[in-house]
Enzyme design. Structure first.
Site, PDB file in Angstrom:
ATOM      1  N   LYS A 205       0.841  -1.196   0.000  1.00  0.00           N
ATOM      2  CA  LYS A 205       0.000   0.000   0.000  1.00  0.00           C
ATOM      3  C   LYS A 205       0.883   1.256   0.000  1.00  0.00           C
ATOM      4  O   LYS A 205       0.672   2.180  -0.767  1.00  0.00           O
ATOM      5  CB  LYS A 205      -0.917  -0.030   1.231  1.00  0.00           C
ATOM      6  CG  LYS A 205      -1.879   1.128   1.316  1.00  0.00           C
ATOM      7  CD  LYS A 205      -2.869   0.935   2.456  1.00  0.00           C
ATOM      8  CE  LYS A 205      -3.663   2.214   2.688  1.00  0.00           C
ATOM      9  NZ  LYS A 205      -4.621   2.108   3.779  1.00  0.00           N
ATOM     10  N   GLU A 211      10.345  -4.789   4.759  1.00  0.00           N
ATOM     11  CA  GLU A 211      10.444  -6.172   4.297  1.00  0.00           C
ATOM     12  C   GLU A 211      10.203  -6.265   2.795  1.00  0.00           C
ATOM     13  O   GLU A 211      10.957  -6.911   2.053  1.00  0.00           O
ATOM     14  CB  GLU A 211       9.394  -7.056   5.014  1.00  0.00           C
ATOM     15  CG  GLU A 211       9.612  -7.242   6.496  1.00  0.00           C
ATOM     16  CD  GLU A 211       8.970  -6.155   7.352  1.00  0.00           C
ATOM     17  OE1 GLU A 211       8.681  -5.052   6.822  1.00  0.00           O
ATOM     18  OE2 GLU A 211       8.779  -6.414   8.554  1.00  0.00           O
ATOM     19  N   GLY A 265      -5.023  -2.120   4.886  1.00  0.00           N
ATOM     20  CA  GLY A 265      -4.201  -3.242   4.413  1.00  0.00           C
ATOM     21  C   GLY A 265      -4.861  -4.594   4.643  1.00  0.00           C
ATOM     22  O   GLY A 265      -4.947  -5.432   3.739  1.00  0.00           O
ATOM     23  N   ARG A 266      -5.361  -4.822   5.851  1.00  0.00           N
ATOM     24  CA  ARG A 266      -5.929  -6.143   6.178  1.00  0.00           C
ATOM     25  C   ARG A 266      -7.294  -6.363   5.545  1.00  0.00           C
ATOM     26  O   ARG A 266      -7.883  -7.434   5.694  1.00  0.00           O
ATOM     27  CB  ARG A 266      -5.963  -6.320   7.696  1.00  0.00           C
ATOM     28  CG  ARG A 266      -6.626  -5.176   8.451  1.00  0.00           C
ATOM     29  CD  ARG A 266      -6.224  -5.185   9.919  1.00  0.00           C
ATOM     30  NE  ARG A 266      -6.799  -4.066  10.671  1.00  0.00           N
ATOM     31  CZ  ARG A 266      -6.216  -2.868  10.788  1.00  0.00           C
ATOM     32  NH1 ARG A 266      -5.062  -2.631  10.173  1.00  0.00           N
ATOM     33  NH2 ARG A 266      -6.774  -1.914  11.497  1.00  0.00           N
ATOM     34  N   GLU A 351      -5.076  -6.833  14.604  1.00  0.00           N
ATOM     35  CA  GLU A 351      -4.615  -5.494  14.218  1.00  0.00           C
ATOM     36  C   GLU A 351      -5.786  -4.502  14.275  1.00  0.00           C
ATOM     37  O   GLU A 351      -5.609  -3.320  14.526  1.00  0.00           O
ATOM     38  CB  GLU A 351      -3.985  -5.506  12.816  1.00  0.00           C
ATOM     39  CG  GLU A 351      -3.150  -4.273  12.525  1.00  0.00           C
ATOM     40  CD  GLU A 351      -2.192  -4.426  11.350  1.00  0.00           C
ATOM     41  OE1 GLU A 351      -1.030  -4.856  11.560  1.00  0.00           O
ATOM     42  OE2 GLU A 351      -2.592  -4.135  10.218  1.00  0.00           O
ATOM     43  N   HIS A 382      -4.747 -33.423  16.892  1.00  0.00           N
ATOM     44  CA  HIS A 382      -3.584 -34.176  17.358  1.00  0.00           C
ATOM     45  C   HIS A 382      -2.493 -33.251  17.881  1.00  0.00           C
ATOM     46  O   HIS A 382      -1.372 -33.680  18.122  1.00  0.00           O
ATOM     47  CB  HIS A 382      -3.054 -35.055  16.223  1.00  0.00           C
ATOM     48  CG  HIS A 382      -4.093 -36.030  15.741  1.00  0.00           C
ATOM     49  ND1 HIS A 382      -4.268 -37.267  16.302  1.00  0.00           N
ATOM     50  CD2 HIS A 382      -5.056 -35.905  14.793  1.00  0.00           C
ATOM     51  CE1 HIS A 382      -5.276 -37.888  15.706  1.00  0.00           C
ATOM     52  NE2 HIS A 382      -5.772 -37.072  14.786  1.00  0.00           N
ATOM     53  N   LYS A 510       8.765  -0.596  14.504  1.00  0.00           N
ATOM     54  CA  LYS A 510       9.369  -0.240  13.203  1.00  0.00           C
ATOM     55  C   LYS A 510      10.443   0.827  13.396  1.00  0.00           C
ATOM     56  O   LYS A 510      11.521   0.751  12.820  1.00  0.00           O
ATOM     57  CB  LYS A 510       8.297   0.324  12.261  1.00  0.00           C
ATOM     58  CG  LYS A 510       7.408  -0.717  11.602  1.00  0.00           C
ATOM     59  CD  LYS A 510       6.505  -0.045  10.568  1.00  0.00           C
ATOM     60  CE  LYS A 510       5.397  -0.960  10.117  1.00  0.00           C
ATOM     61  NZ  LYS A 510       4.393  -0.308   9.291  1.00  0.00           N
TER      62      LYS A 510
HETATM   63  O1  F6P Z   1       2.852  -3.259   9.883  1.00  0.00           O
HETATM   64  C1  F6P Z   1       1.494  -3.301   9.671  1.00  0.00           C
HETATM   65  C2  F6P Z   1       1.109  -2.917   8.265  1.00  0.00           C
HETATM   66  O2  F6P Z   1       1.061  -1.537   8.153  1.00  0.00           O
HETATM   67  C3  F6P Z   1      -0.213  -3.556   7.887  1.00  0.00           C
HETATM   68  O3  F6P Z   1      -1.301  -2.871   8.339  1.00  0.00           O
HETATM   69  C4  F6P Z   1      -0.084  -3.655   6.412  1.00  0.00           C
HETATM   70  O4  F6P Z   1      -0.988  -4.557   5.872  1.00  0.00           O
HETATM   71  C5  F6P Z   1       1.356  -4.102   6.294  1.00  0.00           C
HETATM   72  O5  F6P Z   1       2.031  -3.399   7.306  1.00  0.00           O
HETATM   73  C6  F6P Z   1       1.995  -3.873   4.966  1.00  0.00           C
HETATM   74  O6  F6P Z   1       1.971  -2.531   4.583  1.00  0.00           O
HETATM   75  P1  F6P Z   1       2.166  -2.115   3.076  1.00  0.00           P
HETATM   76  O7  F6P Z   1       1.082  -2.727   2.270  1.00  0.00           O
HETATM   77  O8  F6P Z   1       2.123  -0.623   3.059  1.00  0.00           O
HETATM   78  O9  F6P Z   1       3.515  -2.623   2.630  1.00  0.00           O
END
Ligand code: F6P
Length: 546
Positions: A205, A211, A265-266, A351, A382, A510
């Site tokens: 987003k 990452e 995002g979620r 979240e 199990h 972060k």
């Molecule tokens: O760290 C949480 C978050 O902001 C989520 O809400 C989001 O889905 C994810 O990181 C990834 O963010 P982005 O889509 O901006 O890379």
């Protein structure tokens, strides 16, 4: 007279005090209508809430709680595009992304539907062209593998949906998901892939997430080193609200699929973030997935609270969390293809509702989001079911199961369903000491031995479960299930009076990670960090010899 929220909560607590020692199975004894009255439907989807300690009085109090906390008004505000995410000054409109009726939905006076439909058509066109081999890699070969690079909401939803809908792939490319900044993730994923036939989707987003940007850069190096720099344009596409950053990265404009700040995002699998799902299963199935969610949206938007599935599921959760005091919530789908469902719900729920202050910034007066966890049955039986049956912690569980499998494979599915039904029955009915003693004695065991063993074989029962049963896990049903859980989260957040749509709690870690990178990678002094962290840095340096 309408009761206040504290008065309703007091009444509910008094009811629980009366109910908590009463075995749930007794609630069926003088009530032949209990199953019918406590199971609620939407189409073929049925949710059985009868195996909880909720009585008609409890349900009526919970519905009063929903009314008193303004659930309906808050729901209507969301559907109307009001800026209910107040800390970010944003509307919350994932429902617009799957609004297949095309009813106008306005943000700041402008209908968002033309833009939503425009991007959806581009996503579908791109997906079907990739599937048909009409869009190819730099060397002219069709794509056999698609790697989605994203994390959190840009990974969990699409990964879950692509896995769940794998029977609908019908020859489409394989879809992989890389999320972790741990280099092992991308290394292991690329190990079996061929650059000439691999397409990368960079899903973020913000297009700034550590990452994702780290993995994206490694993927770009992989293509550039194995093919050429020029090949990058043919082997990458991006999904983001940050078009300029995606362009800067080197992605061609016609390969960038946008979305909007009013998509959390979620909640974004319904947007262009769903592109890997559309590539995996094709545009038609992807649209059926959206249509299923829209069906659930319409049910949620129009059905009275007393027969509204997301509302009732949410209220049962409130009962368990706030009144009975159960701190966690388990989700156990009897469907191997829903193996990522609990992981997705974990982000969706935790979240969204892992908040300690209300919308006005005051401390929350009720317990908010539970810890959400789970794994597919029968494997889970199990692994952790021992604790569910006999542990000291009570965990309300949702079971999910389809009546019909995709496979025609002997009696596998009958055995799966039998296990699912058996677990919820065992959790409710239990086995008391008398029955255990009788069973042991019948086997010829000595009385002393019976007394010693009996306590270990007692099942207390009355462990609450909700079973969701539906015809089959097709795209439409997956859409309905996911939308059901999204609205369940919404209703709970509305009752708790919190903002379910921000996520400030992820920021501090972060920031510290960014500053610790200077310490770990670049050798900066750890002095400004706490003594424990500084101690870890010192030991790390001694282990690394630098
Ligand atoms: O760290 C949480 C978050 O902001 C989520 O809400 C989001 O889905 C994810 O990181 C990834 O963010 P982005 O889509 O901006 O890379």
């Amino acid at each position: 007279m309408t009761r206040t929220v504290p008065a309703i909560l007091r009444d509910l607590k008094a009811r629980w005090a009366d109910l908590k020692d009463l075995p749930v199975r007794f609630l069926f004894e003088d009530d032949s209508a209990r199953f019918a009255d406590f199971s609620f439907g939407q189409g073929d989807l049925l949710a059985d809430l009868s195996k909880t300690a909720m009585t008609r009085e409890v349900l009526s109090d919970l519905l009063a709680l929903a009314e008193a906390t303004g659930v309906e008004q808050k729901r209507d505000a969301m559907f109307a595009g009001e800026k209910i995410n107040t800390t970010e000054d944003r509307a919350v409109l994932h429902v617009a992304l799957r609004n297949r009726s095309n009813r106008p939905i306005k943000v700041d006076g402008a209908d968002v539907m033309p833009d939503v439909n425009g991007v959806l058509e581009r996503v579908c066109d791109f997906a079907d062209k990739i599937r048909a081999g009409r869009i190819r890699g730099a060397t002219g070969l069709p794509f056999t593998d698609v790697v989605n690079i994203g994390i959190g909401g840009s990974d969990l939803g699409p990964a879950m949906a692509a896995r769940a809908l794998s029977p609908y792939r019908e020859g489409g490319p394989r879809v992989h998901f890389v999320s972790n900044v741990d280099g092992a993730h991308i290394t292991d994923t690329l190990a079996d892939l061929t650059p000439e036939t691999t397409l990368f989707l960079i899903a973020s987003k913000t297009f700034t997430t550590l990452e994702t940007m780290t993995n994206a850069a490694s993927a770009r190096d992989w293509i550039a080193s194995k093919l050429t720099d020029r090949a990058v344009r043919s082997h990458f596409a991006a999904i983001s609200t940050n078009i300029s950053k995606a362009t800067e990265f080197g992605i061609a404009e016609d390969r960038i699929f946008g979305f909007w700040d009013w998509v959390g995002g979620r909640y974004s699998v319904w947007s262009a973030i769903g592109l890997p799902v559309a590539i995996a299963v094709g545009a038609e199935s992807f649209k059926a997935f959206l249509a299923g969610a829209h069906e659930m949206d319409e049910h949620f938007r129009t059905e009275p609270l007393g027969s509204n599935l997301p509302v009732l599921m949410a209220l049962s959760g409130i009962w368990h969390r706030d009144i009975c005091g159960f701190a966690t919530h388990g989700v156990v789908p009897y469907d191997q293809r829903l193996e990522l469902f609990a992981a997705h719900l974990q982000q969706l729920d935790m979240e969204s509702n892992g908040k300690r202050v209300t919308l006005s910034g005051e401390p929350a007066t009720m317990e908010t989001g539970p810890v959400v966890w789970g794994a597919p049955g029968t494997n889970a039986q199990h692994a952790f079911f021992q604790l569910l049956h006999q542990g000291t912690e009570i965990v309300p569980i949702d079971f999910l199961v389809a009546a019909e499998p995709h496979e025609d494979l002997g009696d596998h599915h009958d055995k799966l369903i039998a296990n699912c039904f058996a677990q919820s029955a065992a959790l409710m009915v239990g086995r008391d000491a008398e029955e255990v003693r009788a069973q042991l004695a019948e086997k010829g065991m000595e009385p002393d031995a019976v007394e010693a063993l009996a306590p270990h074989k007692v099942f207390p029962g009355s462990r609450p479960t909700v079973t969701l049963l539906y015809k089959t896990l097709d795209p439409r049903t997956l859409g309905r299930l996911l939308a059901l859980y999204e609205h369940r989260v919404f209703v709970q957040g509305a009752v708790w009076g919190i903002n379910s749509f921000d996520q400030w709690g992820v920021e501090l870690g972060k920031e510290l990670a960014a500053s610790l990178l200077g310490v770990v990678r670049d050798g900066a002094s750890p002095e400004e960090h706490d003594p424990s962290t500084a101690g870890l840095v010192a030991h790390l340096r001694s282990l690394r010899g630098r």
